[in-house]
Design a protein around this motif. Structure first.
Motif, short mmCIF file in Angstrom:
data_model
loop_
_atom_site.label_atom_id
_atom_site.label_comp_id
_atom_site.label_asym_id
_atom_site.label_seq_id
_atom_site.Cartn_x
_atom_site.Cartn_y
_atom_site.Cartn_z
N MET A 32 0.84 -1.21 0.00
CA MET A 32 0.00 0.00 0.00
C MET A 32 0.87 1.25 0.00
SD MET A 32 -3.17 0.53 -0.01
CE MET A 32 -3.83 2.12 -0.36
N SER A 33 1.96 1.20 0.78
CA SER A 33 2.87 2.34 0.79
C SER A 33 3.49 2.56 -0.58
CB SER A 33 3.96 2.08 1.85
OG SER A 33 4.91 3.10 1.81
N LEU A 34 3.75 1.45 -1.30
CA LEU A 34 4.30 1.58 -2.65
C LEU A 34 3.28 2.22 -3.58
CD1 LEU A 34 6.14 -1.78 -3.08
CD2 LEU A 34 7.14 0.47 -2.96
N VAL A 35 1.99 1.93 -3.37
CA VAL A 35 0.96 2.57 -4.20
C VAL A 35 0.99 4.08 -3.97
CG1 VAL A 35 -1.52 2.80 -4.47
CG2 VAL A 35 -0.51 0.55 -4.38
N GLY A 36 1.13 4.50 -2.70
CA GLY A 36 1.24 5.92 -2.41
C GLY A 36 2.46 6.54 -3.05
N THR A 37 3.59 5.81 -3.00
CA THR A 37 4.81 6.33 -3.62
C THR A 37 4.65 6.45 -5.13
OG1 THR A 37 5.94 5.06 -1.94
CG2 THR A 37 7.28 6.05 -3.61
N ALA A 38 3.98 5.47 -5.74
CA ALA A 38 3.75 5.55 -7.18
C ALA A 38 2.92 6.78 -7.53
CB ALA A 38 3.05 4.28 -7.67
N GLY A 39 1.92 7.09 -6.66
CA GLY A 39 1.14 8.30 -6.88
C GLY A 39 1.99 9.55 -6.81
N ILE A 40 2.94 9.58 -5.86
CA ILE A 40 3.83 10.74 -5.75
C ILE A 40 4.69 10.85 -7.00
CG2 ILE A 40 5.74 11.73 -4.46
CD1 ILE A 40 4.55 10.68 -1.97
N PHE A 41 5.14 9.69 -7.52
CA PHE A 41 5.94 9.74 -8.75
C PHE A 41 5.13 10.30 -9.91
CE2 PHE A 41 9.35 8.21 -6.77
CZ PHE A 41 9.62 6.85 -6.72
N LEU A 42 3.85 9.87 -10.00
CA LEU A 42 3.01 10.37 -11.09
C LEU A 42 2.80 11.87 -10.96
CD1 LEU A 42 0.37 7.56 -11.44
CD2 LEU A 42 2.03 8.25 -13.12
N LEU A 43 2.65 12.34 -9.70
CA LEU A 43 2.46 13.77 -9.48
C LEU A 43 3.70 14.55 -9.85
CD1 LEU A 43 0.05 15.31 -8.41
CD2 LEU A 43 1.10 15.31 -6.18
N GLN A 44 4.87 13.93 -9.66
CA GLN A 44 6.12 14.62 -9.98
C GLN A 44 6.39 14.62 -11.47
OE1 GLN A 44 8.52 15.88 -7.95
NE2 GLN A 44 8.05 15.11 -5.93
N GLY A 45 5.60 13.90 -12.25
CA GLY A 45 5.84 13.84 -13.68
C GLY A 45 6.72 12.69 -14.10
N ALA A 46 6.95 11.72 -13.20
CA ALA A 46 7.76 10.56 -13.58
C ALA A 46 6.81 9.41 -13.84
CB ALA A 46 8.74 10.22 -12.46
N GLN A 47 6.25 9.39 -15.05
CA GLN A 47 5.17 8.43 -15.30
C GLN A 47 5.69 7.01 -15.40
OE1 GLN A 47 4.40 10.55 -18.67
NE2 GLN A 47 3.75 12.28 -17.43
N PHE A 48 6.84 6.83 -16.06
CA PHE A 48 7.38 5.47 -16.18
C PHE A 48 7.69 4.91 -14.80
CE2 PHE A 48 9.43 1.89 -17.79
CZ PHE A 48 10.62 1.72 -17.12
N LEU A 49 8.27 5.73 -13.93
CA LEU A 49 8.63 5.24 -12.60
C LEU A 49 7.41 4.90 -11.78
CD1 LEU A 49 11.64 7.40 -11.71
CD2 LEU A 49 11.56 4.99 -12.09
N GLY A 50 6.33 5.68 -11.95
CA GLY A 50 5.10 5.37 -11.22
C GLY A 50 4.60 3.98 -11.59
N VAL A 51 4.57 3.70 -12.88
CA VAL A 51 4.08 2.39 -13.32
C VAL A 51 5.09 1.32 -12.96
CG1 VAL A 51 3.39 1.06 -15.31
CG2 VAL A 51 2.73 3.43 -15.14
N ALA A 52 6.39 1.61 -13.10
CA ALA A 52 7.41 0.59 -12.81
C ALA A 52 7.41 0.21 -11.34
CB ALA A 52 8.79 1.11 -13.21
N THR A 53 7.13 1.17 -10.46
CA THR A 53 7.06 0.83 -9.04
C THR A 53 5.95 -0.18 -8.79
OG1 THR A 53 7.72 3.09 -8.57
CG2 THR A 53 6.87 1.82 -6.75
N ILE A 54 4.78 0.05 -9.38
CA ILE A 54 3.68 -0.88 -9.15
C ILE A 54 3.99 -2.23 -9.78
CG2 ILE A 54 1.26 -1.31 -9.66
CD1 ILE A 54 1.60 0.78 -7.64
N VAL A 55 4.49 -2.23 -11.02
CA VAL A 55 4.68 -3.49 -11.72
C VAL A 55 5.83 -4.29 -11.11
CG1 VAL A 55 5.40 -4.47 -13.91
CG2 VAL A 55 3.66 -2.72 -13.86
N VAL A 56 6.97 -3.66 -10.91
CA VAL A 56 8.16 -4.40 -10.48
C VAL A 56 8.17 -4.58 -8.97
CG1 VAL A 56 10.65 -4.34 -10.38
CG2 VAL A 56 9.49 -3.66 -12.45
N TYR A 57 8.04 -3.47 -8.23
CA TYR A 57 8.17 -3.52 -6.79
C TYR A 57 6.98 -4.22 -6.16
CZ TYR A 57 11.77 -1.12 -4.08
OH TYR A 57 12.88 -0.80 -3.39
N ALA A 58 5.79 -3.61 -6.32
CA ALA A 58 4.61 -4.15 -5.65
C ALA A 58 4.15 -5.44 -6.31
CB ALA A 58 3.47 -3.13 -5.65
N GLY A 59 4.38 -5.57 -7.61
CA GLY A 59 3.85 -6.72 -8.30
C GLY A 59 4.76 -7.93 -8.30
#
Lengths: 147, 260
Positions: free
Chosen positions: B108-135
Motif C-alpha cells: 500500500m505504501s508503494l501505491v502511495g509512492t507511485a502516486g507521488i511519482f506520477l504527481l512529480q511527472g515521472a510516469q514510467f517510474l510510477g508504473v514501474a514501481t507498481i509493476v516491479v516492486y509491488a507486483g
C-alpha cells in the motif's frame, strides 16, 4: 504549483519513509519484516531523487531510480534465497537465533536482554458455568486464525 | 551553537524558532507514537491504545501544519492524501505483528509512492514501481512468508528487540529528520539555486516523456544499463546456487544421519 514547496514536501515524505524503514529494521526480529524495511528505505531515497530531478529539470534523478529498482530486485532474489536457507537450518524466521554467528576467535557478544513474552500474555479459555448456554461470538465463528 | 561555515550555508541554530515550529512538535509526537506502535512485550491496555490513537492524530495534524502549502488547492489535496497514505502505510508496516500484514501494508505504501511519482511527472517510474516492486518483489516476499510461516505470527513477531533498541532508533531517526528539515529550510523559502539544465517542462512533459526517458537512458547511461543487466544475471545465478548448495548440504546431512 509552487515548485520549492513541492520539493520540500516531497523530500520530507522521502525522509520520513527512510526514517520509518530505519526504525523498523532496527526494532523488528522477523527476517521478512526487516527486509521489507530495507526496501522501504530504498523507496524513500527514490522519492527524494525524483523530487530533486524534477526541481533541477535533470533526468539523472529518474535514471538512478530505475537502477535502484533493478538493484532492489536483485537484492530481493538473493536475500530471499538466503532467508530460506537460514529458515531451513533453524526452523524459524527469527534473527535473534543467529546472534552467535561470528568468525572463530572473536569474543562473544550476546544481547542477553531480549525480552521474553510476559506470562500475562497467555489468554486462558474461560469455561461457562454449567447449565447456561454459552454466548457464541459471531466474530470468532467466522474468524480464520491462519493467514 | 553552530556558526555559518563557508561550505554549508547553515544559519546559527535558533532555539526559539525550533521550539515554536510545528515540525519539531510533530517529530516529537511521531517519535512517541512509533514507540507505542511497534510490537511490545507488555500487554496493550485500553489506556495505551487510546494514547496511541490520540498521538497519531496529533502527529498527523502537526505535520499538516508543518508542510508548506502547494499553491493551488487540488494539488495540495492530492499530495497530502498521497503523503498520508504513504507514511501511514509505512508506519503500519513496521507495527504489524504478522509478517504477511506487514508486506501488504508495504505494498500500500508503494501505491502511495507511485502516486507521488506520477504527481512529480515521472510516469514510467510510477508504473514501474507498481509493476516491479509491488507486483513482483512483494509477491515473492509473500511466497517466502507462506512457505516459512503458514500459521501466522510467532513469539518473535510479537516482541521486538530490547529496551535499548526502540528508543535509540526512534530518537536517531527523528533527529535525522529534524536536521534534514533544518538543512532544507532554504528550500522552503525558495532560496536555492536551480540548475536549469533544460526547461522544467522537459522533464514533466506528458506527450513524449517515454521518448525522452529512453533517449536519456540508452545514450548517456548505456554502460549502466549493461552493468545492470549483468547484475540481474549474476543475482539469478547466485540465488539458484545458494538453493542448490543448501539442498546438497541437507542431503549430505541426511545421508550421514541415516548411515550412522
Amino acid at each position: 504549483m509552487n515548485e520549492s514547496a513541492f520539493l520540500y514536501n516531497a523530500l520530507l515524505v522521502g525522509g520520513l519513509l527512510f526514517a520509518l524503514g530505519m526504525i523498523g529494521f532496527l526494532v523488528r526480529r522477523n527476517m521478512i519484516v526487516m527486509f521489507v524495511c530495507a526496501e522501504m528505505m530504498l523507496q524513500g531515497v527514490s522519492v527524494s531523487l525524483v523530487a530533486w530531478g524534477r526541481y533541477h529539470a535533470d533526468w539523472g534523478g529518474q535514471m538512478l531510480v530505475i537502477f535502484i529498482i533493478t538493484v532492489a530486485a536483485c537484492e530481493a532474489a538473493i536475500a530471499l534465497a538466503l532467508i530460506l536457507m537460514l529458515f531451513h537450518k533453524s526452523g524459524k524466521l527469527d534473527i535473534a537465533f543467529w546472534q552467535e554467528m561470528r568468525e572463530e576467535g572473536q569474543p562473544a557478544f550476546i544481547d542477553r536482554n531480549i525480552p521474553e513474552e510476559g506470562l500475562e500474555e497467555h489468554h486462558w479459555p474461560v469455561l461457562t458455568p454449567a447449565g447456561h448456554e454459552p454466548e457464541v461470538d459471531q466474530d470468532s465463528l467466522s474468524h480464520r486464525s491462519r493467514v | 551553537m553552530f556558526t555559518s561555515s563557508s561550505i554549508f550555508t547553515f544559519a546559527a541554530i535558533d532555539v526559539t524558532h525550533c521550539v515554536r515550529s510545528p515540525l519539531t512538535w510533530a517529530l516529537v509526537c511521531g517519535a512517541l507514537w512509533l514507540l507505542l506502535m511497534v510490537p511490545r512485550h507488555v500487554r496493550r491496555t485500553k489506556l495505551t491504545t487510546g494514547v496511541t490513537f490520540v498521538l497519531g492524530i496529533a502527529t498527523a495534524t502537526l505535520f499538516g501544519f508543518a508542510m508548506p502549502c502547494l499553491g493551488t488547492a487540488p494539488d495540495s489535496v492530492v499530495f497530502y492524501c498521497l503523503a498520508a497514505v504513504t507514511i501511514g502505510s509505512a508506519a503500519a508496516a513496521i507495527s504489524m505483528k504478522s509478517a504477511v500484514y506487514s508486506a501488504i501494508w508495504f505494498a500500500m505504501s508503494l501505491v502511495g509512492t507511485a502516486g507521488i511519482f506520477l504527481l512529480q511527472g515521472a510516469q514510467f517510474l510510477g508504473v514501474a514501481t507498481i509493476v516491479v516492486y509491488a507486483g513482483a518483489i512483494v509477491v515473492t516476499l509473500l511466497f517466502v512468508v507462506m512457505l516459512a510461516q503458514p500459521e501466522g505470527h510467532d513469539t518473535y513477531d510479537r516482541i521486538s528487540w530490547g529496551w535499548l533498541a526502540k528508543p535509540t532508533s526512534v530518537a536517531a531517526a527523528f533527529l535525522m529528520i529534524g536536521v534534514l528539515s533544518m538543512a532544507l529550510s532554504h528550500v522552503k523559502d525558495g532560496k536555492i539555486a536551480t540548475h536549469n539544465k533544460g526547461d522544467k517542462n522537459e522533464v514533466a512533459a506528458a506527450e513524449n516523456h517515454m521518448a525522452h526517458l529512453g533517449a536519456e537512458l540508452f545514450t548517456r547511461h548505456l554502460l549502466s544499463v549493461e552493468v545492470a543487466g549483468t547484475l540481474l544475471m549474476v543475482a539469478l545465478v547466485g540465488a539458484i546456487a545458494i538453493v542448490i548448495q543448501g539442498r546438497e548440504q541437507k542431503s549430505a546431512q541426511a545421508a550421514k544421519g541415516g548411515g550412522s
